[in-house]
Design a protein around this motif. Sequence first.
Motif, short mmCIF file in Angstrom:
data_model
loop_
_atom_site.label_atom_id
_atom_site.label_comp_id
_atom_site.label_asym_id
_atom_site.label_seq_id
_atom_site.Cartn_x
_atom_site.Cartn_y
_atom_site.Cartn_z
N HIS A 150 -22.20 -27.38 95.75
CA HIS A 150 -21.35 -26.23 95.50
C HIS A 150 -22.19 -25.12 94.85
N PRO A 151 -21.63 -23.93 94.69
CA PRO A 151 -22.44 -22.83 94.11
C PRO A 151 -23.06 -23.16 92.77
N CYS A 152 -22.44 -23.99 91.95
CA CYS A 152 -23.06 -24.32 90.66
C CYS A 152 -22.88 -25.79 90.31
N GLY A 153 -22.80 -26.66 91.30
CA GLY A 153 -22.65 -28.07 91.01
C GLY A 153 -22.64 -28.90 92.28
N PHE A 154 -22.17 -30.15 92.16
CA PHE A 154 -22.16 -31.03 93.32
C PHE A 154 -21.01 -32.01 93.22
N PRO A 158 -15.59 -29.60 83.32
CA PRO A 158 -14.95 -29.10 84.54
C PRO A 158 -15.69 -27.89 85.11
N PHE A 159 -15.62 -27.74 86.42
CA PHE A 159 -16.23 -26.59 87.05
C PHE A 159 -15.50 -25.32 86.62
N THR A 160 -16.23 -24.23 86.57
CA THR A 160 -15.66 -22.95 86.18
C THR A 160 -15.40 -22.08 87.39
N PRO A 172 -15.84 -24.82 97.44
CA PRO A 172 -16.46 -24.56 98.73
C PRO A 172 -17.94 -24.96 98.73
N THR A 173 -18.56 -24.85 99.88
CA THR A 173 -19.99 -25.07 100.01
C THR A 173 -20.53 -24.18 101.11
N ASP A 174 -21.81 -23.81 101.01
CA ASP A 174 -22.46 -23.07 102.09
C ASP A 174 -23.69 -23.81 102.59
N ARG A 216 -18.43 -39.01 91.83
CA ARG A 216 -18.99 -38.28 90.69
C ARG A 216 -19.03 -36.80 91.02
N THR A 217 -18.85 -35.97 90.00
CA THR A 217 -19.12 -34.55 90.11
C THR A 217 -20.11 -34.17 89.02
N GLY A 218 -20.78 -33.04 89.21
CA GLY A 218 -21.73 -32.61 88.19
C GLY A 218 -22.01 -31.13 88.29
N ASN A 219 -22.48 -30.55 87.21
CA ASN A 219 -22.85 -29.14 87.17
C ASN A 219 -24.35 -28.99 87.39
N GLY A 220 -24.77 -27.80 87.77
CA GLY A 220 -26.19 -27.55 87.99
C GLY A 220 -26.51 -27.45 89.46
#
Length: 295
Positions: A71-75, A26-28, A55-57, A87-91
């Motif tokens: 996203h700041p640390c994932g997608f 999970p995202f942190t 969020p996204t920028d 799908r979601t992912g970190n990185g």
Amino acid sequence: MRRRGAVLCVAAMVGLTGCTGPEAPPFTDDCGAGAHATVSASDGDRHWRTTLPLPTDQAPQISGGYVLVHHPCGFTLLDLVDGDVVRTGNGRGTVGVAGGFVYSVKELVLEDEAALDGYSVEAEPVVGREVPGVGVGMAATYPERVWARVVDDSLYIVSDERRLERRTATGAPSWETTLPVLRDPAIVHVGDVVVLASTEGSVYGVRADDGTVLWRRTATTLKDRYVMSVRAQGSAVVVTARPGAGRGPDVFALDAATGSRLPGSPRADPRDPGVVRGAGWSVSVESEPIPALGD
């Protein structure tokens, strides 16, 4: 210089491990949890709207039949047709989708985490552990920093600031060529030519089928670092080169086949496009601000 190594994981090699990672955790909170982004899309007949818990920028990306939201640390990956979250992912290094694979650039760290040991370009199936009839993915490693882009179901990898590789949608090597300098390029296909715009101001035309370098042009000066964007316009390519603060963009059109500068004053690409278009769809995103850590 160490030569890069590459591992292609195909259907006949399913027994290999390490080419697909575990399910993303999970995202942190430091990923912007607590703020939201809403993605809207339309092809003229169909419409959808999906709200995401992060969020996204950045502008969304239409890639391989999906909408990629950073996203700041994932997608998050959404189905282009109905907006469902696939799908979601970190990185931070996800670059696009092609052939049923998600491609990303990752840093390789020594076991003691004391130093960086290179980079890898990796592919993992969008869904499941394997793409039917193709395999489980790929991983190619490089001793130096790399950039990667997915364009029209092709993967482009730039290493050593001058070496350009094209790979198929499944990651198999297609061709490799060397350019004088190539940094963090914007890339577009114009007919059978690949046009690349490097942040130091060079613009190249490369034959798409074999990597032959056809031409090179430059922006008005090579003294700046540019934010480059390119778009196809018929048989031409429109280049927008944005230098440092206080100066307007340099915008020009080139014949994609020859690199010859064309007359006229084309419209500059927006710095932050409100709407992205591809595969017959228009996609936009509205996001709450990314919370600062500690908020």
